[in-house]
Design a protein around this motif. Sequence first.
Motif, PDB file in Angstrom:
ATOM      1  N   ARG A  27       0.849  -1.190   0.000  1.00 38.68           N
ATOM      2  CA  ARG A  27       0.000   0.000   0.000  1.00 38.68           C
ATOM      3  C   ARG A  27       0.880   1.234   0.000  1.00 38.68           C
ATOM      4  O   ARG A  27       2.048   1.185   0.413  1.00 38.68           O
ATOM      5  CB  ARG A  27      -0.975  -0.003   1.173  1.00 38.68           C
ATOM      6  N   VAL A  29       1.369   5.379   0.902  1.00 43.59           N
ATOM      7  CA  VAL A  29       0.921   6.499   1.743  1.00 43.59           C
ATOM      8  C   VAL A  29       1.568   7.779   1.199  1.00 43.59           C
ATOM      9  O   VAL A  29       2.783   7.824   0.995  1.00 43.59           O
ATOM     10  CB  VAL A  29       1.320   6.290   3.218  1.00 43.59           C
ATOM     11  N   GLU A  30       0.767   8.797   0.974  1.00 41.62           N
ATOM     12  CA  GLU A  30       1.230  10.039   0.355  1.00 41.62           C
ATOM     13  C   GLU A  30       0.728  11.228   1.174  1.00 41.62           C
ATOM     14  O   GLU A  30      -0.433  11.282   1.558  1.00 41.62           O
ATOM     15  CB  GLU A  30       0.699  10.107  -1.093  1.00 41.62           C
ATOM     16  N   ARG A  31       1.611  12.200   1.405  1.00 37.83           N
ATOM     17  CA  ARG A  31       1.190  13.355   2.213  1.00 37.83           C
ATOM     18  C   ARG A  31       0.358  14.353   1.431  1.00 37.83           C
ATOM     19  O   ARG A  31      -0.454  15.084   2.006  1.00 37.83           O
ATOM     20  CB  ARG A  31       2.412  14.041   2.823  1.00 37.83           C
ATOM     21  N   THR A  33      -2.474  15.636  -1.440  1.00 33.06           N
ATOM     22  CA  THR A  33      -3.839  15.174  -1.704  1.00 33.06           C
ATOM     23  C   THR A  33      -3.975  14.579  -3.100  1.00 33.06           C
ATOM     24  O   THR A  33      -5.063  14.171  -3.501  1.00 33.06           O
ATOM     25  CB  THR A  33      -4.842  16.345  -1.558  1.00 33.06           C
ATOM     26  N   GLU A 112      -3.801   0.462  -3.583  1.00 34.10           N
ATOM     27  CA  GLU A 112      -4.333   1.058  -2.354  1.00 34.10           C
ATOM     28  C   GLU A 112      -3.453   2.264  -2.016  1.00 34.10           C
ATOM     29  O   GLU A 112      -2.299   2.108  -1.600  1.00 34.10           O
ATOM     30  CB  GLU A 112      -4.296   0.025  -1.222  1.00 34.10           C
ATOM     31  N   VAL A 113      -3.979   3.460  -2.233  1.00 32.99           N
ATOM     32  CA  VAL A 113      -3.208   4.684  -1.999  1.00 32.99           C
ATOM     33  C   VAL A 113      -3.954   5.541  -0.978  1.00 32.99           C
ATOM     34  O   VAL A 113      -5.126   5.878  -1.185  1.00 32.99           O
ATOM     35  CB  VAL A 113      -3.015   5.489  -3.303  1.00 32.99           C
ATOM     36  N   THR A 114      -3.292   5.856   0.115  1.00 36.30           N
ATOM     37  CA  THR A 114      -3.872   6.757   1.121  1.00 36.30           C
ATOM     38  C   THR A 114      -3.259   8.141   0.913  1.00 36.30           C
ATOM     39  O   THR A 114      -2.034   8.293   0.977  1.00 36.30           O
ATOM     40  CB  THR A 114      -3.548   6.257   2.542  1.00 36.30           C
ATOM     41  N   LEU A 115      -4.112   9.126   0.650  1.00 37.08           N
ATOM     42  CA  LEU A 115      -3.635  10.483   0.367  1.00 37.08           C
ATOM     43  C   LEU A 115      -3.800  11.385   1.589  1.00 37.08           C
ATOM     44  O   LEU A 115      -4.632  11.125   2.463  1.00 37.08           O
ATOM     45  CB  LEU A 115      -4.415  11.068  -0.812  1.00 37.08           C
ATOM     46  N   VAL A 117      -1.727  12.074   4.052  1.00 36.16           N
ATOM     47  CA  VAL A 117      -1.195  11.595   5.335  1.00 36.16           C
ATOM     48  C   VAL A 117       0.334  11.704   5.332  1.00 36.16           C
ATOM     49  O   VAL A 117       1.021  10.873   4.721  1.00 36.16           O
ATOM     50  CB  VAL A 117      -1.617  10.126   5.604  1.00 36.16           C
TER      51      VAL A 117
END
Length: 286
Positions: A27, A29-31, A33, A112-115, A117
């Motif tokens: 996965r 995680v990107e700070r 947006t 799965e990319v969480t933006l 964060v």
Amino acid sequence: MAVVVVGAGIAGLACARELVDAGVPARVVERDTRVGGRLASEWLGGRWVDTGAAYLTADDPAFQGRLQSWRIDGLVRPWTDTLRGQAGPPAMRWAAPGGLRSLAEDLARGLEVTLGVPVTEVPAAGAVVLAMPGPQALAIADLPAAREQTWSPVVTAIITYARRSWTDFAGAFVNDHPVLSTVCDDGDRRGDRAPVLVAHSTAAMAECADPGPRMAGAVGELLGIGDPVSVQTRHWPYASPSPGDGWYARHGHVYLCGDAFGRPRVQTAWLSGRAVARAIIQSTDR
Ligand SMILES: Cc1cc2nc3c(=O)[nH]c(=O)nc-3n(C[C@H](O)[C@H](O)[C@H](O)COP(=O)(O)OP(=O)(O)OC[C@H]3O[C@@H](n4cnc5c(N)ncnc54)[C@H](O)[C@@H]3O)c2cc1C
């Protein structure tokens, strides 16, 4: 345990894509947006403008293959093989009709990319990939390889005119200039002929306060054109690394990758991220 990739620039996305395609759970995680990092395009004045990387070049067969796939999908097109002021032989520059960020979005599809964060410490995972400039990675882990990198800043100026009043030139390297390093015709590379030029500053100019008016003035002088209707700037504190070697660095289960591992290009970042993925896939201690 799964792999966590920190950073959704082209390096991080290439890494996660390769892992997931090989069946390794990963996965991202990107700070920010948005995905893309320095492969950046913004919707300005009703159209996409490339505000980070100017174009893609490819001399690696694997990256050439990647470009051909994007070409078939209509995401990239050959733009120009010659820029004004170019020292070397012709080399094709590729542009993206939907802006270069569209390529990062394509790589991210299905991942799965969480933006939004920002990661501040090494996440718990079987392997962690820090896919970003070394100085940014140092905020997460004190990696010797990150400390060794040296980076230069660049300011991008997006300069909009009332109409196109210059002789077609595609783009130019502005050699030995105190203010400018490149100027590109964004309307030409996008293919919509909009009256928009995008200039990149020298590193010295990027350290100055309010560089926009000086950059626009220098572009006007260079091309012999009048005043623009607007100038917007974007500051990239870590734009360009000194060229490094090796494809990535590893410290235990933490990997560092990105465009500092080779010539500072999108191609290098993509190859670096992919090389980390391949190392993780092959490692037995995952
Ligand atoms: C002005 C400019 C012009 C350029 N022109 C060209 C060109 O014409 N051709 C070319 O090939 N290359 C060009 N480049 C270089 C190219 O953009 C880079 O080589 C490439 O995009 C780097 O990708 P990357 O994934 O290694 O890093 P990045 O794109 O920087 O990605 C790193 C990502 O990590 C994220 N991140 C950082 N810290 C954290 C944290 N703590 N938590 C979560 N996420 C974090 C960032 O937000 C970013 O999205 C240019 C670059 C700039 C800035």
